[in-house]
Motif scaffolding. Sequence first.
Motif, short mmCIF file in Angstrom:
data_model
loop_
_atom_site.label_atom_id
_atom_site.label_comp_id
_atom_site.label_asym_id
_atom_site.label_seq_id
_atom_site.Cartn_x
_atom_site.Cartn_y
_atom_site.Cartn_z
N TYR A 107 -0.58 8.15 9.91
CA TYR A 107 -1.78 8.93 10.17
C TYR A 107 -2.43 9.42 8.87
O TYR A 107 -3.66 9.50 8.77
CB TYR A 107 -1.44 10.11 11.08
CG TYR A 107 -1.01 9.67 12.46
CD1 TYR A 107 -1.94 9.25 13.40
CD2 TYR A 107 0.34 9.64 12.81
CE1 TYR A 107 -1.56 8.83 14.66
CE2 TYR A 107 0.74 9.20 14.06
CZ TYR A 107 -0.21 8.81 14.97
OH TYR A 107 0.19 8.37 16.21
N THR A 108 -1.59 9.74 7.88
CA THR A 108 -2.15 10.12 6.58
C THR A 108 -2.88 8.95 5.94
O THR A 108 -3.97 9.10 5.37
CB THR A 108 -1.04 10.61 5.65
OG1 THR A 108 -0.37 11.73 6.25
CG2 THR A 108 -1.61 11.03 4.29
N TYR A 109 -2.30 7.77 6.05
CA TYR A 109 -2.93 6.58 5.50
C TYR A 109 -4.24 6.26 6.23
O TYR A 109 -5.22 5.86 5.61
CB TYR A 109 -1.97 5.39 5.60
CG TYR A 109 -2.54 4.11 5.04
CD1 TYR A 109 -2.61 3.90 3.67
CD2 TYR A 109 -3.02 3.11 5.88
CE1 TYR A 109 -3.13 2.74 3.14
CE2 TYR A 109 -3.56 1.94 5.36
CZ TYR A 109 -3.61 1.76 4.00
OH TYR A 109 -4.14 0.61 3.48
N SER A 140 -10.47 8.56 11.77
CA SER A 140 -9.02 8.45 11.91
C SER A 140 -8.53 9.24 13.14
O SER A 140 -7.60 8.82 13.83
CB SER A 140 -8.32 8.97 10.66
OG SER A 140 -8.59 10.35 10.45
N HIS A 164 0.81 -1.21 0.00
CA HIS A 164 0.00 0.00 0.00
C HIS A 164 0.85 1.27 0.00
O HIS A 164 0.29 2.37 0.04
CB HIS A 164 -0.93 0.01 1.21
CG HIS A 164 -1.96 -1.08 1.18
ND1 HIS A 164 -3.13 -0.98 0.46
CD2 HIS A 164 -2.00 -2.31 1.77
CE1 HIS A 164 -3.85 -2.07 0.61
NE2 HIS A 164 -3.19 -2.90 1.40
N VAL A 171 2.74 2.80 2.27
CA VAL A 171 2.44 3.65 3.41
C VAL A 171 3.70 4.40 3.83
O VAL A 171 4.69 3.79 4.24
CB VAL A 171 1.91 2.81 4.59
CG1 VAL A 171 1.64 3.71 5.79
CG2 VAL A 171 0.64 2.08 4.19
N GLU A 194 -6.22 8.40 7.63
CA GLU A 194 -7.23 9.37 7.21
C GLU A 194 -7.78 9.00 5.83
O GLU A 194 -8.97 9.16 5.56
CB GLU A 194 -6.62 10.77 7.18
CG GLU A 194 -7.63 11.86 6.86
CD GLU A 194 -7.06 13.25 7.05
OE1 GLU A 194 -7.69 14.22 6.59
OE2 GLU A 194 -5.97 13.36 7.67
N GLU A 195 -6.92 8.52 4.95
CA GLU A 195 -7.38 8.10 3.62
C GLU A 195 -8.26 6.85 3.70
O GLU A 195 -9.18 6.69 2.90
CB GLU A 195 -6.17 7.84 2.72
CG GLU A 195 -5.35 9.08 2.41
CD GLU A 195 -4.11 8.75 1.60
OE1 GLU A 195 -3.85 7.55 1.39
OE2 GLU A 195 -3.41 9.70 1.19
N ALA A 196 -7.95 5.98 4.65
CA ALA A 196 -8.68 4.71 4.74
C ALA A 196 -9.99 4.84 5.51
O ALA A 196 -11.00 4.22 5.12
CB ALA A 196 -7.79 3.65 5.41
N GLY A 237 -11.34 8.00 6.82
CA GLY A 237 -11.96 9.32 6.86
C GLY A 237 -11.36 10.20 7.94
O GLY A 237 -10.61 9.75 8.82
N LYS A 238 -11.73 11.46 7.92
CA LYS A 238 -11.11 12.45 8.79
C LYS A 238 -11.43 12.21 10.26
O LYS A 238 -10.55 12.14 11.11
CB LYS A 238 -11.57 13.85 8.37
CG LYS A 238 -10.98 14.96 9.22
CD LYS A 238 -11.44 16.32 8.71
CE LYS A 238 -10.85 17.44 9.58
NZ LYS A 238 -11.30 18.79 9.10
#
Length: 215
Positions: free
Chosen positions: A73-75, A85, A67, A69, A77-79, A81-82
């Motif tokens: 934390y960015t991953y 996460s 993936h 990564v 949020e992408e997985a 949602g805001k």
Amino acid sequence: MTQSDGKILSVELASIISCGMLGVGMLTLPRTITDNINSPDGWIILIFNGIIIGLFLCLLVFLLKKHQVSDYYTYMEEAFGKWLSKILGFVIVIYFIGVASFEVLAMSEMVRFYLMENTPVEVVILSLILASVHLLTGKIKAIAKVCVFFLPLTVVIVLLIYLLSIRVVDLKNLQPVLGNGILPVIKGMGAGHLYFFGVELFIFLFGLVKKIRIK
């Protein structure tokens, strides 16, 4: 090659995780497992836990590479949602605060028991916290350098202690193997997880590893 980009080497990642795992659990684990299973089969639990952790890390490396990564934390949020996460991030923060609190309290008791018996526990705890905060000001590179420096010394000291204790080791104490059956071993699997505290750092530090390009 420099680390001006904030990256760490793979050997530094291994040192951080190893230093995270070498803690209070190594000293308290034998008694913890023995009290939980009331059997001499605690070494089997350690082997099983080690295999499970090894397989988990192999799977984790595969998934993180697949993936791509780079930041946990960015991953997240992408997985998820805001908002979800952020909730998960808060749970992770609480988890590490709990682990750090346990380690600081346990280490302060050991320091007072072996080195400074008359020193108030509050002073020892505050000293450990201030030392940790000072180290954190240097971010991940400073932590990696300290771990690389102290890990060989720690391993040498531990091996020396083991060598000095080998005269009192009696393999007959391991018998009978599975004398009470496999059920106590299965029930005691959770008691051995304390020794592997720190391996979860791999998830957060994997994206910081410097990728070496060979020309």
